[in-house]
Design a protein around this motif. Structure first.
Motif, short mmCIF file in Angstrom:
data_model
loop_
_atom_site.label_atom_id
_atom_site.label_comp_id
_atom_site.label_asym_id
_atom_site.label_seq_id
_atom_site.Cartn_x
_atom_site.Cartn_y
_atom_site.Cartn_z
N ALA A 59 5.01 -84.83 -26.28
CA ALA A 59 5.56 -84.94 -25.12
C ALA A 59 4.87 -85.29 -23.99
CB ALA A 59 6.33 -83.24 -24.89
N THR A 60 3.66 -85.11 -23.79
CA THR A 60 2.67 -85.68 -22.91
C THR A 60 2.61 -87.16 -22.84
OG1 THR A 60 0.66 -85.20 -23.89
CG2 THR A 60 1.70 -83.55 -22.88
N VAL A 61 3.33 -87.80 -24.15
CA VAL A 61 2.91 -89.29 -23.93
C VAL A 61 3.98 -89.63 -24.08
CG1 VAL A 61 0.26 -88.96 -24.89
CG2 VAL A 61 2.46 -89.36 -26.35
N THR A 62 5.05 -89.25 -24.04
CA THR A 62 6.53 -90.01 -24.24
C THR A 62 7.24 -89.25 -22.96
OG1 THR A 62 7.19 -88.13 -25.60
CG2 THR A 62 6.38 -90.22 -26.65
N GLU A 63 8.37 -90.33 -22.63
CA GLU A 63 9.44 -89.69 -21.83
C GLU A 63 10.65 -89.77 -21.93
OE1 GLU A 63 8.62 -92.39 -18.41
OE2 GLU A 63 6.74 -91.44 -17.76
N ARG A 64 11.10 -90.66 -23.07
CA ARG A 64 12.41 -90.73 -23.34
C ARG A 64 12.95 -90.05 -24.79
NH1 ARG A 64 14.34 -94.29 -26.71
NH2 ARG A 64 12.50 -95.39 -26.70
N ILE A 65 11.95 -90.10 -25.60
CA ILE A 65 12.66 -89.92 -27.13
C ILE A 65 12.86 -88.29 -27.31
CG2 ILE A 65 11.62 -92.21 -27.97
CD1 ILE A 65 9.06 -90.51 -29.08
N THR A 66 13.59 -88.16 -28.44
CA THR A 66 13.94 -86.90 -28.83
C THR A 66 12.65 -86.44 -29.89
OG1 THR A 66 16.22 -87.01 -28.81
CG2 THR A 66 15.46 -85.36 -30.48
N LEU A 67 12.27 -85.19 -29.74
CA LEU A 67 11.21 -84.78 -30.51
C LEU A 67 11.70 -83.44 -31.37
CD1 LEU A 67 8.59 -84.46 -27.71
CD2 LEU A 67 8.88 -86.19 -29.50
N GLY A 68 11.21 -83.41 -32.73
CA GLY A 68 11.53 -82.29 -33.57
C GLY A 68 10.64 -82.34 -34.81
N ALA A 69 11.14 -81.61 -35.71
CA ALA A 69 10.35 -81.63 -37.14
C ALA A 69 11.17 -81.45 -38.23
CB ALA A 69 9.21 -80.09 -37.15
N MET A 70 10.86 -82.25 -39.33
CA MET A 70 12.05 -82.16 -40.54
C MET A 70 11.21 -81.28 -41.41
SD MET A 70 14.70 -83.59 -39.58
CE MET A 70 15.25 -84.09 -41.40
N VAL A 71 11.48 -80.22 -42.05
CA VAL A 71 12.19 -79.26 -41.04
C VAL A 71 11.31 -78.16 -40.77
CG1 VAL A 71 14.48 -80.21 -41.83
CG2 VAL A 71 13.40 -78.12 -42.66
N PHE A 72 11.76 -77.34 -39.55
CA PHE A 72 10.99 -76.15 -39.38
C PHE A 72 11.51 -75.14 -40.54
CE2 PHE A 72 11.17 -78.06 -35.10
CZ PHE A 72 10.10 -77.83 -34.64
N ALA A 73 10.43 -74.46 -41.07
CA ALA A 73 10.62 -73.52 -42.13
C ALA A 73 10.79 -72.19 -41.42
CB ALA A 73 9.43 -73.61 -43.13
N VAL A 74 11.73 -71.81 -40.80
CA VAL A 74 12.20 -70.88 -40.06
C VAL A 74 11.96 -69.55 -40.49
CG1 VAL A 74 13.82 -69.59 -38.58
CG2 VAL A 74 13.97 -72.12 -38.47
N PRO A 75 12.06 -68.99 -41.83
CA PRO A 75 11.95 -67.85 -42.39
C PRO A 75 10.35 -67.40 -42.18
CG PRO A 75 13.63 -68.70 -43.62
CD PRO A 75 13.04 -69.80 -42.71
N ARG A 76 9.49 -68.22 -42.33
CA ARG A 76 8.16 -67.88 -42.27
C ARG A 76 7.56 -67.81 -41.16
NH1 ARG A 76 5.31 -72.24 -41.38
NH2 ARG A 76 5.60 -74.05 -42.29
N HIS A 77 8.31 -67.94 -39.67
CA HIS A 77 7.90 -67.98 -38.44
C HIS A 77 8.17 -66.38 -38.01
CE1 HIS A 77 6.50 -72.05 -37.58
NE2 HIS A 77 7.44 -72.38 -38.51
N ARG A 78 7.31 -65.72 -37.44
CA ARG A 78 7.70 -64.74 -36.32
C ARG A 78 8.65 -65.31 -35.30
NH1 ARG A 78 4.41 -60.09 -36.55
NH2 ARG A 78 2.49 -60.37 -38.11
N PRO A 79 9.95 -64.57 -35.32
CA PRO A 79 10.72 -65.28 -34.30
C PRO A 79 10.36 -65.17 -32.80
CG PRO A 79 11.74 -62.96 -35.37
CD PRO A 79 10.30 -63.40 -36.11
N TRP A 80 9.82 -64.04 -32.22
CA TRP A 80 9.30 -64.22 -30.97
C TRP A 80 8.19 -65.24 -30.65
CZ3 TRP A 80 9.65 -60.23 -34.37
CH2 TRP A 80 8.30 -59.87 -35.03
N GLU A 81 7.40 -65.65 -31.58
CA GLU A 81 6.60 -66.72 -31.54
C GLU A 81 7.12 -68.04 -31.76
OE1 GLU A 81 3.47 -65.70 -34.47
OE2 GLU A 81 2.67 -64.32 -33.24
N PHE A 82 8.08 -68.18 -32.53
CA PHE A 82 8.83 -69.43 -32.83
C PHE A 82 9.68 -69.77 -31.36
CE2 PHE A 82 12.60 -72.08 -33.98
CZ PHE A 82 12.01 -72.83 -34.85
#
Length: 288
Positions: A59-82
């Motif tokens: 995010a700090t070296v771009t200004e325009r493009i969309t950012l994400g991850a393929m894919v976030f493995a949500v069930p193993r994340h603590r929801p408040w930290e996610f």
């Protein structure tokens, strides 16, 4: 249709350079991936990195493009930290984060080697729904509690909402035209887009082709109705080195109704960070 590129391999520095190159060479998005310790031949030889840390740096070296991850493995994340990490990257990027989400892969030791982590598909799917509901409540700015099927918490409050009020969520869903698996498809319909998969033995086998996407898009339109808002359909593929062939591939996906093409190269025996950077520098095809 927009074009994103998945940074499948490389050091953190190489990933950030890849994200910057994506913006410089006409891509619309950069995506990393979310894994911890994969018990899978070939993949276990490659290091893994925290996706939110990589996306914050991107995010700090771009200004325009969309950012994400393929894919976030949500069930193993603590929801408040996610929620906190997603909110941080969302604001750092000016609202350019998207959240492709799934149940996680059963070969990740972050599931199988940790007592208490859900490993059964049904449990991971239930927890995914619980965490997504928790995440959405966190965007309201109000104090809330949550009593889900597998996730319950006392009061939480995030006083700052995402830049655009919410962060787009793209759940993975399995598509079968004969017997549509309603649970994963209905989950996607509740959110902002879909990462479709078909039944297959490998990641490449599970990628939906243009014909699958066309049938899926027709099904989605029937389910959502004529007055529904925008909805992203994510196509994963590999563009041919021949520009003319690549243009035909992209046009086929766009004509089928895909809104995103994500360039996905995963073979751990042949794909290198240097090769990925060269592919990015070739830029996406022009599709009129």
């Amino acid at each position: 249709m927009r074009f994103g590129f998945i940074g499948s391999y490389g050091t953190p520095q190489q990933q950030v350079r890849l994200a910057r190159a994506c913006e410089e060479h006409g891509w619309d998005g950069f995506f990393t991936w979310d894994g911890v310790s994969l018990d899978e031949g070939g993949f276990d030889a490659h290091p893994t990195w925290d996706p939110f840390a990589l996306l914050a740096a991107a995010a700090t070296v771009t200004e325009r493009i969309t950012l994400g991850a393929m894919v976030f493995a949500v069930p193993r994340h603590r929801p408040w930290e996610f929620a906190q990490r997603a909110l941080t990257v969302d604001h750092l990027s000016g609202g350019r984060l998207v959240l492709p989400v799934g149940v996680g892969v059963p070969t990740d030791r972050a599931f199988t080697s940790v007592p208490g982590q859900p490993t059964a598909l049904r449990d991971r799917a239930t927890l995914l729904d619980d965490v997504l509901a928790w995440l959405e409540r966190s965007w309201t700015g109000e104090t809330f509690t949550r009593d889900g099927e597998l996730l319950s918490t006392g009061p939480f409050r995030f006083p700052q909402a995402p830049v655009h009020g919410r962060i787009p969520v793209w759940p993975v869903a399995v598509w079968d035209a004969v017997r549509p698996p309603r649970r994963s498809l209905d989950r996607a319909l509740r959110w902002d887009g879909i990462v479709p998969q078909v039944r297959g033995e490998s990641p490449e086998d599970a990628e939906a082709g243009p014909a699958d996407v066309r049938r899926l898009v027709d099904w989605i339109a029937a389910q959502r109705g004529p007055d529904a808002g925008p909805f992203d359909v994510v196509f994963q593929g590999r563009l041919d080195a021949d520009p003319a062939v690549a243009t035909r591939q992209a046009r086929d996906a766009a004509d089928a109704g895909a809104t995103w093409w994500l360039e996905s190269w995963w073979d751990p025996t042949t794909v290198t960070p240097e090769w990925l950077l060269e592919r990015v520098r070739q830029g996406p095809p022009a599709v009129g």
